[in-house]
Design a protein around this motif. Structure first.
Motif, PDB file in Angstrom:
ATOM      1  N   UNK A  63     -21.590 -27.907  -3.272  1.00  0.00           N
ATOM      2  CA  UNK A  63     -21.397 -28.929  -2.234  1.00  0.00           C
ATOM      3  C   UNK A  63     -19.993 -28.840  -1.653  1.00  0.00           C
ATOM      4  N   UNK A  64     -19.007 -28.651  -2.534  1.00  0.00           N
ATOM      5  CA  UNK A  64     -17.620 -28.530  -2.060  1.00  0.00           C
ATOM      6  C   UNK A  64     -17.460 -27.320  -1.152  1.00  0.00           C
ATOM      7  N   UNK A  65     -18.095 -26.207  -1.541  1.00  0.00           N
ATOM      8  CA  UNK A  65     -17.968 -24.987  -0.743  1.00  0.00           C
ATOM      9  C   UNK A  65     -18.581 -25.188   0.637  1.00  0.00           C
ATOM     10  N   UNK A  66     -19.754 -25.851   0.666  1.00  0.00           N
ATOM     11  CA  UNK A  66     -20.382 -26.119   1.968  1.00  0.00           C
ATOM     12  C   UNK A  66     -19.463 -26.993   2.805  1.00  0.00           C
ATOM     13  N   UNK A  67     -18.848 -27.986   2.160  1.00  0.00           N
ATOM     14  CA  UNK A  67     -17.919 -28.862   2.872  1.00  0.00           C
ATOM     15  C   UNK A  67     -16.766 -28.056   3.448  1.00  0.00           C
ATOM     16  N   UNK A  68     -16.195 -27.153   2.634  1.00  0.00           N
ATOM     17  CA  UNK A  68     -15.054 -26.365   3.102  1.00  0.00           C
ATOM     18  C   UNK A  68     -15.436 -25.465   4.271  1.00  0.00           C
ATOM     19  N   UNK A  69     -16.646 -24.877   4.187  1.00  0.00           N
ATOM     20  CA  UNK A  69     -17.048 -23.946   5.238  1.00  0.00           C
ATOM     21  C   UNK A  69     -17.332 -24.652   6.555  1.00  0.00           C
ATOM     22  N   UNK A  70     -17.789 -25.903   6.480  1.00  0.00           N
ATOM     23  CA  UNK A  70     -18.179 -26.588   7.710  1.00  0.00           C
ATOM     24  C   UNK A  70     -17.050 -27.423   8.304  1.00  0.00           C
ATOM     25  N   UNK A  71     -15.896 -27.478   7.631  1.00  0.00           N
ATOM     26  CA  UNK A  71     -14.786 -28.244   8.176  1.00  0.00           C
ATOM     27  C   UNK A  71     -14.213 -27.564   9.404  1.00  0.00           C
ATOM     28  N   UNK A  72     -13.579 -28.356  10.261  1.00  0.00           N
ATOM     29  CA  UNK A  72     -12.957 -27.777  11.438  1.00  0.00           C
ATOM     30  C   UNK A  72     -11.770 -26.919  11.024  1.00  0.00           C
ATOM     31  N   UNK A  73     -11.633 -25.757  11.677  1.00  0.00           N
ATOM     32  CA  UNK A  73     -10.546 -24.841  11.349  1.00  0.00           C
ATOM     33  C   UNK A  73      -9.374 -25.130  12.266  1.00  0.00           C
ATOM     34  N   UNK A  74      -8.374 -25.856  11.752  1.00  0.00           N
ATOM     35  CA  UNK A  74      -7.251 -26.274  12.574  1.00  0.00           C
ATOM     36  C   UNK A  74      -6.076 -25.329  12.394  1.00  0.00           C
ATOM     37  N   UNK A  75      -5.465 -24.933  13.501  1.00  0.00           N
ATOM     38  CA  UNK A  75      -4.192 -24.209  13.433  1.00  0.00           C
ATOM     39  C   UNK A  75      -3.182 -25.024  14.217  1.00  0.00           C
ATOM     40  N   UNK A  76      -2.075 -25.436  13.591  1.00  0.00           N
ATOM     41  CA  UNK A  76      -1.115 -26.296  14.288  1.00  0.00           C
ATOM     42  C   UNK A  76      -0.596 -25.627  15.563  1.00  0.00           C
ATOM     43  N   UNK A  77      -0.294 -26.453  16.573  1.00  0.00           N
ATOM     44  CA  UNK A  77       0.085 -25.911  17.878  1.00  0.00           C
ATOM     45  C   UNK A  77       1.367 -25.095  17.806  1.00  0.00           C
ATOM     46  N   UNK A  78       2.339 -25.559  17.003  1.00  0.00           N
ATOM     47  CA  UNK A  78       3.628 -24.861  16.947  1.00  0.00           C
ATOM     48  C   UNK A  78       3.688 -23.863  15.804  1.00  0.00           C
ATOM     49  N   UNK A  79       2.522 -23.524  15.228  1.00  0.00           N
ATOM     50  CA  UNK A  79       2.526 -22.615  14.085  1.00  0.00           C
ATOM     51  C   UNK A  79       2.737 -21.179  14.544  1.00  0.00           C
ATOM     52  N   UNK A  80       3.256 -20.353  13.633  1.00  0.00           N
ATOM     53  CA  UNK A  80       3.307 -18.916  13.858  1.00  0.00           C
ATOM     54  C   UNK A  80       1.924 -18.383  13.477  1.00  0.00           C
ATOM     55  N   UNK A  81       1.055 -18.179  14.483  1.00  0.00           N
ATOM     56  CA  UNK A  81      -0.369 -18.018  14.186  1.00  0.00           C
ATOM     57  C   UNK A  81      -0.661 -16.806  13.319  1.00  0.00           C
ATOM     58  N   UNK A  82       0.039 -15.700  13.567  1.00  0.00           N
ATOM     59  CA  UNK A  82      -0.226 -14.487  12.798  1.00  0.00           C
ATOM     60  C   UNK A  82       0.057 -14.717  11.313  1.00  0.00           C
ATOM     61  N   UNK A  83       1.244 -15.259  11.024  1.00  0.00           N
ATOM     62  CA  UNK A  83       1.602 -15.496   9.627  1.00  0.00           C
ATOM     63  C   UNK A  83       0.663 -16.526   9.010  1.00  0.00           C
ATOM     64  N   UNK A  84       0.320 -17.550   9.807  1.00  0.00           N
ATOM     65  CA  UNK A  84      -0.546 -18.620   9.316  1.00  0.00           C
ATOM     66  C   UNK A  84      -1.908 -18.067   8.877  1.00  0.00           C
ATOM     67  N   UNK A  85      -2.442 -17.147   9.709  1.00  0.00           N
ATOM     68  CA  UNK A  85      -3.770 -16.605   9.408  1.00  0.00           C
ATOM     69  C   UNK A  85      -3.694 -15.581   8.282  1.00  0.00           C
ATOM     70  N   UNK A  86      -2.593 -14.787   8.247  1.00  0.00           N
ATOM     71  CA  UNK A  86      -2.494 -13.725   7.249  1.00  0.00           C
ATOM     72  C   UNK A  86      -2.230 -14.260   5.840  1.00  0.00           C
ATOM     73  N   UNK A  87      -1.560 -15.421   5.766  1.00  0.00           N
ATOM     74  CA  UNK A  87      -1.065 -15.881   4.465  1.00  0.00           C
ATOM     75  C   UNK A  87      -2.145 -15.995   3.377  1.00  0.00           C
TER      76      UNK A  87
END
Lengths: 344, 90
Positions: A63-87
């Motif tokens: 159930x937790x995994x389904x919850x995690x998969x269906x949550x909205x994928x947020x990336x902060x506006x001022x984030x360094x997107x490449x590093x954020x995604x790679x981390x």
């Protein structure tokens, strides 16, 4: 007999074995998360998950995994997107790279034992040391990438702790390498056939245990995600499965650290010869024996989490440099002296 | 066959090494430069492993990535710099 040996040393078989091990470890991380919640609840006289999947909440994690998969994928506006995604990929990759070199038990036929490992090489302990330190880079990338002060503080603490605890961890491992005169983890495990190293080097074990707890970021040392101070540490800005990957990496790290502890100090998979000589059952008994020991270590680590309070970061750094480092050097001296005395 | 495979892997690792080392000097963000340096050092470790010098490769990762890379990042973090602010409005 020859055919089994050829089969096990075929690189393609080894590759598939490695992939299978990754799957198995991922699954056992799921089991560990469940165990942590249920066992932790038992320790604190709570009930724990009991709604999904019967009395023991067995389906809670699905159930937790389904919850995690269906949550909205947020990336902060001022984030360094490449590093954020790679981390999270770097953090999980460091855990997966450790799987390559760890033998998960062995099949024993007669006098020969064939370790269940994706690769065997002469310096696997050094490799494990090197690779497990990579996760700190991932945590730093996550923290800097998400452009959040709590994440940044968590990364600071994490790096300070890692620098302090990698040193005693490495020196306590050197103590073992000096005794066995090898950095090959298979040879180290087999060298403990009559006597486990925990009885030979108790100080070294204490240092190793505390340092690896810190290395895994388990509770007395989880200052990098102290919920009360830092929201959620490096994962503050992460949502959904990106955060879930980091969580899984943490638990995989914990399982692999326990495997390493069993291999280095608790005698690995070694069983007396009269047990391994039993037909078929004896062949696979070392694997069960190894897994049983790993489960005991994992449960001990979980118990420590639910029993002890968290240290402050300055206390942790003090402990690392002022207590564990001298003790690990002392243990190294002890190991060298023993080696000289017995002519190892 | 093995020679060709080795060559392909070598070319891939070289491209990674050169690419990351160029990024080290061109990146505008000091943290990205530091991380590219770490990636360069990892790729160099790949070259060592390809040359059958596993020990040097692993020590390269242990010393340069685990030690020096982390120290550089730590030092970068001690320099004064502003977070980019919390608001979504530019």
């Amino acid at each position: 007999m020859m055919s089994i040996v050829e089969f096990l040393f075929n690189p393609w078989v080894r590759g598939i074995l490695g992939l299978a091990l990754i799957g198995i470890i991922f699954f056992s991380a799921v089991i560990t998360v469940w165990l942590e919640r249920k066992f932790g609840a038992d320790i604190q006289s709570r009930i724990g998950p009991n709604r999904v999947g019967g009395r023991f909440g067995l389906l809670q994690l699905i159930a937790d995994a389904i919850k995690l998969f269906t949550k909205e994928d947020l990336i902060p506006a001022k984030a360094d997107k490449l590093l954020f995604v790679m981390a999270p990929i770097v953090i999980l990759g460091s855990a997966f790279m450790m799987i390559v070199a760890i033998p998960f038990g062995a099949i024993v036929i007669g006098d020969n034992s064939y370790p269940i490992a994706a690769t065997e090489f002469d310096i696997s302990v050094l490799y494990l040391e090197a690779v497990s330190a990579l996760s700190v880079l991932g945590i730093f990338m996550a923290a800097y990438g998400s452009n959040n002060k709590y994440s940044m503080l968590a990364a600071f603490r994490n790096i300070a702790r890692m620098i302090g605890y990698e040193v005693p961890l490495g020196i306590s491992i050197i103590g073992i390498a000096v005794m066995v005169q090898s950095l090959n983890i298979v040879e180290i495990a087999q060298a403990q056939s009559p006597l486990w190293f925990i009885f030979v080097q108790p100080i070294g074990f204490a240092v190793f245990f505390i340092s690896i707890l810190a290395d895994m970021g388990r509770l007395p040392f989880d200052q990098n995600e102290a919920e009360e101070e830092l929201v959620a540490g490096w994962g503050t800005e992460y949502t959904g499965m990106r955060w879930g990957l980091g969580l899984f990496a943490e638990y995989i790290h914990m399982i692999l650290g326990s495997c390493l502890m069993v291999l280095l100090y608790f005698g690995g998979w070694n069983l007396p010869k009269f047990i391994t000589d039993i037909y078929v059952i004896g062949m696979f008994a070392p694997i069960y024996w190894f897994i049983a020991k790993v489960v005991v270590v994992v449960m001990t680590i979980i118990m420590i989490r639910w029993a002890l309070p968290r240290f402050r970061i300055d206390q942790v750094v003090d402990l690392g440099w002022k207590v564990l480092f001298p003790l690990s050097v002392l243990n190294l001296l002890w190991a060298v002296a023993l080696g000289l005395f017995f002519g190892a | 066959m093995v020679g060709i495979l080795e060559f392909i892997v070598f070319v891939l690792i070289s491209i990674l090494t050169i690419g990351f080392s160029i990024l080290v000097v061109t990146a505008r963000d000091i943290v990205r430069a530091a991380l590219s340096l770490v990636a360069t050092l990892v790729s160099v470790a790949g070259v060592y492993v390809l040359l059958n010098a596993q020990f040097i490769g692993i020590v390269q990762i242990l010393v340069y990535v685990g030690g020096i890379g982390v120290l550089i990042l730590f030092a970068v973090m001690l320099t004064t710099q502003e977070l980019k602010g919390d608001s979504d409005v530019e």
